[in-house]
Write an enzyme that holds these catalytic residues in place. Structure first.
Site, mmCIF file in Angstrom:
data_model
loop_
_atom_site.group_PDB
_atom_site.id
_atom_site.type_symbol
_atom_site.label_atom_id
_atom_site.label_comp_id
_atom_site.label_asym_id
_atom_site.label_seq_id
_atom_site.Cartn_x
_atom_site.Cartn_y
_atom_site.Cartn_z
ATOM 1 N N GLY A 139 -40.566 128.961 121.427
ATOM 2 C CA GLY A 139 -39.779 130.154 121.749
ATOM 3 C C GLY A 139 -38.684 130.444 120.747
ATOM 4 C CB CYS A 140 -35.942 128.569 119.673
ATOM 5 S SG CYS A 140 -36.630 127.116 120.440
ATOM 6 C CB ILE A 141 -37.829 132.131 115.457
ATOM 7 C CG1 ILE A 141 -39.130 132.219 116.240
ATOM 8 C CG2 ILE A 141 -38.066 132.252 113.968
ATOM 9 C CD1 ILE A 141 -40.131 131.159 115.955
#
Lengths: 433, 109
Positions: free
Chosen positions: B107-109
């Protein structure tokens, strides 16, 4: 027969795509001449979004960062100002709320991300734009400038509700600039600054995350990790409030600066088959062709590609996307050329900035950009700060016009980067934090 | 991020997991393994709602290549975000992904 290219969105991606396509077809022609390019946007205000960070601190104002959208487009490109109702991907037609229908041969979705304020309980309730702000839009950033002016001390909380967000470094930059701002005002010792993030560190990528966490610590900014904001609640006296996490943790504030959840544009949700659950457009991360249909392309904040939602990403994607649209019209195979390149200046206050440069496979590393001699990477410097300021000129005068910018191309340069450990002993774990 | 794999025994089967406990190969997962991991995490038993979420996560993973984020879970799994945190107090996306035998959501970029 005329080929019609319809571009939804007149922001960074839509504008540079339109201008690049226009220049290509004017100079090189095509098997499919003539080509008509139409850009649609709901308003005529193009915001230089990196400038929003500076507005709360009085370092930029509304008039410097907003210009008419149409004026950034070549005069032969049609600009239509209307709301988009939906796209029928089977009929290859865009339906506008004003009633006009725009049939297309190629569609480009470049409508960016919207701020989903309503998805966080209490965010826009009591205290909104009084004690609780965002700087992610012009009105919020402007209101926050006045609130900061009147802030005489207490708890300032900067909070990211959930990823993905535009410019994941911007909330950190806000913390650093707030530290500088209150130091300049002589009241830094009266202000407690906290950064509450849903991530398990200061940033998503390990080496940069560690460097940024050290900077936060040096500047006395408290880092709260894995904080998932469930609710924003004001105290009964209205003087302050608290962020309440889903896990029950609370972060009290006198002034809260919240980066709300982001979604793709609403019309994407109304266009069957175009978007995902958050209205972002599923897009091939290398070719930038949408998975929905071969004649649809997407770039920038509107897509679901696993790159940062940042102007530099949009800029680099634009080069690949335009090339692939031309290939598509010429019935040629698409080029899987986009490598995930992102390049971000990170303002750290006191006239300095960091620079990070990375792509899908290489995380931000120390070294120099674009080669061994150049701007320092992952290290504070005055040169990087000047680079960030200068970039605004480059944006309006070269980037949007679709001109190539020397030294800043779609492919990430590897020269000048220091590898932290030999690659043979490391395993990359996708793009996760 | 450096990944070190270790072998652990779940429901009588040797399984490779990374340092955060996520499965190396989602295909070796069985429901009995989820029950055992849940107990180790302090959950008494997995109820029907837990299974709704775990099955949904595995379906999403095999269809899309990554598990859903909490926000997407809240919108699409039929269980609200608030309830997801009650069901998986250590953080729904990560904990449920681990119990479902799929990798940590990207989910986290």
């Amino acid at each position: 027969m005329t080929k019609r290219i319809v571009i939804l969105g007149g922001g960074t991606g839509g504008t540079l795509t339109a201008n690049r396509l226009h220049r290509h077809f004017r100079h090189h022609g095509s098997q499919h001449q003539p080509v008509e390019i139409t850009v649609v946007d709901q308003d005529d205000h193009h915001v230089y979004q990196p400038g929003l960070l500076f507005v709360p601190f009085g370092l930029a104002n509304h008039s410097e960062i907003v210009r008419p959208r149409q004026a950034q487009l070549h005069r032969d490109i049609e600009f239509v100002q209307d709301l988009i109702d939906h796209v029928d991907i089977h009929a290859d037609t865009v339906y506008l709320q004003g009633g006009r229908e725009l049939p297309y041969d190629v569609l480009v979705v470049a409508t960016g991300a919207i701020l989903a304020f309503d998805e966080t309980e209490g965010l826009t309730g009591p205290g909104w734009n009084e004690k609780v702000f965002t700087f992610y839009d012009v009105a919020g950033a402007t209101g926050l400038a006045a609130a900061l002016d009147n802030f005489e001390g207490g708890k300032l909380v900067v909070n990211v509700v959930d990823m993905p967000i535009k410019c994941p470094v911007a909330p950190l930059e806000f913390c650093f600039l707030a530290d500088w701002y209150f130091t300049d005002r002589g009241i830094r010792d009266k202000v407690e600054i906290s950064y509450a993030t849903p991530l398990d560190g200061a940033f998503t990528k390990p080496v940069a995350s560690a460097a940024l966490a050290s900077l936060l610590e040096e500047k006395g900014i408290h880092l709260v990790t894995e904080f998932n904001t469930g609710e924003v609640a004001m105290n009964d006296d209205g003087a302050g409030g608290k962020l309440i996490g889903y896990d029950g943790r609370e972060v009290p504030f006198d002034l809260a600066v919240v980066v709300p959840m982001h979604s793709g544009a609403d019309y994407v949700g109304r266009s069957e088959g175009l978007g995902d659950d958050l209205n972002f457009v599923p897009t091939d991360k290398r070719t930038l062709q949408a998975t929905a249909k071969s004649n649809i392309f997407s770039l920038g904040d509107a897509t679901n590609v696993p790159a940062s939602k940042a102007g530099s990403v949009t800029h680099f994607e634009g080069e690949v996307l335009v090339d692939n649209i031309i290939r598509f019209l010429d019935h040629e195979e698409l080029d899987s050329a986009y490598d995930g390149h992102a390049n971000c200046f990170i303002e750290t206050g006191f006239g300095k900035a960091l620079l990070i440069d990375f792509n899908y496979d290489t995380e931000p590393l120390p070294g120099h950009f674009p080669a061994a001699v150049g701007m320092p990477l992952l290290k504070e410097s005055r040169m990087n700060h000047l680079g960030k300021l200068m970039f605004q000129w480059v944006y309006w005068h070269a980037l949007l016009q679709g001109r190539d910018i020397p030294g800043i191309g779609a492919d990430m340069p590897s020269r000048g980067k220091e590898q932290p450990t030999p690659p043979s002993t490391r395993t990359t774990q996708g793009a996760s934090a | 991020m450096t990944t070190t794999l270790t072998t652990t025994t779940l429901a009588g089967v040797a399984v490779q997991v990374n340092e955060e406990g996520f499965f190396e190969d989602p295909k070796v997962w069985t429901p009995a393994m989820a029950e055992e991991m849940a107990k180790a995490d302090g959950l008494d038993a997995l109820n029907e709602q837990h299974w709704t979420v775990l099955n949904f996560m595995r379906k999403e993973f095999f269809e899309k290549g990554t598990g859903p984020t909490v926000r997407v879970l809240g919108k699409t799994s039929g269980v609200s975000v608030k309830d997801l945190y009650l069901l998986f107090p250590k953080g729904p996306a990560k904990m449920a992904a681990r119990l479902a035998g799929i990798p940590k959501p990207k989910g986290c970029i």
